[in-house]
Design a protein around this motif. Structure first.
Motif, mmCIF file in Angstrom:
data_model
loop_
_atom_site.group_PDB
_atom_site.id
_atom_site.type_symbol
_atom_site.label_atom_id
_atom_site.label_comp_id
_atom_site.label_asym_id
_atom_site.label_seq_id
_atom_site.Cartn_x
_atom_site.Cartn_y
_atom_site.Cartn_z
ATOM 1 N N PRO A 153 -13.552 -2.370 6.258
ATOM 2 C CA PRO A 153 -12.502 -3.100 5.539
ATOM 3 C C PRO A 153 -12.806 -4.565 5.177
ATOM 4 N N HIS A 156 -14.503 -5.521 1.167
ATOM 5 C CA HIS A 156 -13.818 -5.670 -0.122
ATOM 6 C C HIS A 156 -13.283 -7.078 -0.365
ATOM 7 N N LYS A 186 -8.417 -2.150 -6.628
ATOM 8 C CA LYS A 186 -6.959 -2.197 -6.769
ATOM 9 C C LYS A 186 -6.343 -0.812 -6.606
ATOM 10 N N LYS A 189 -6.124 0.214 -2.983
ATOM 11 C CA LYS A 189 -5.026 -0.438 -2.252
ATOM 12 C C LYS A 189 -3.693 0.262 -2.496
ATOM 13 N N LYS A 190 -3.537 0.848 -3.688
ATOM 14 C CA LYS A 190 -2.284 1.517 -4.034
ATOM 15 C C LYS A 190 -2.118 2.850 -3.320
#
Length: 191
Positions: A153, A156, A186, A189-190
């Motif tokens: 993690p 990013h 992005k 993340k969604k």
């Protein structure tokens, strides 16, 4: 073929894809040559290292599992590669490894890429991103970092910082790939 004979044959390879493919086929047909190829690829002060790296990339593209017994050697020496013409194929090989490592399907790379070699690969990719290297190496490095960042993690956010910081100073090719990678992050993340 002895190491000296193999080294001499490499010196005849031109940058043409046909030459590189022919030599890659030679190695793929005789995998006892692979250790010689990878060793020459990391003779960093020698112009033949670039030629070997070009061939190594094509061999790994065709059969990435050949690198498994050499993963530690490969990742431990990535930071020593200095010739720009050798960095790009090394960065692309890192992408091949990362693609297999993050694949949803079981494969030998998943079992073989332990934490230390993975860290060395991440470190090399970040170095290629922040130092003055050609766009092709940076593009492969950012792709590798994006892929490995799915499971690590902290990658990013660091990658986003680098991409945004360098964005306005880079070429159109860099900007295009950076936008693509940023959009992929992005979407992750969604989910």
């Amino acid at each position: 073929m002895t190491s000296d004979e193999f080294y001499k044959e490499l010196s005849y390879i031109s940058a043409s894809r046909q030459d590189r493919l022919a030599f890659a086929r030679l190695v793929l047909n005789d995998m006892s040559l692979f250790p010689k190829l990878i060793a020459i690829s990391f003779m960093t002060d020698d112009d033949s290292s670039s030629r070997a790296a070009w061939v190594l990339e094509l061999v790994c593209q065709e059969y990435i599992y050949a690198i498994i017994p050499h993963l530690d050697f490969f990742t431990n020496n990535l930071n020593k590669v200095q010739l720009e013409s050798a960095i790009r194929p090394m960065a692309k090989i890192c992408t091949f490894i990362a693609e297999h490592y993050t694949s949803k399907h079981p494969n030998p790379i998943k079992k073989s890429l332990t934490s230390l070699p993975k860290e060395k690969m991440i470190e090399a990719c970040f170095d290629w991103m922040i130092n003055d290297h050609k766009v092709a190496a940076k593009v492969h490095a950012m792709e590798t970092l994006f892929l490995l960042g799915k499971e690590t993690p902290w990658i990013h956010p660091q990658l986003v910082d680098i991409l945004q910081q360098d964005f306005h100073h880079q070429s159109a090719a860099f900007k295009s790939r950076a936008k693509h990678i940023l959009n992929k992050m992005k979407k992750l993340k969604k989910l």
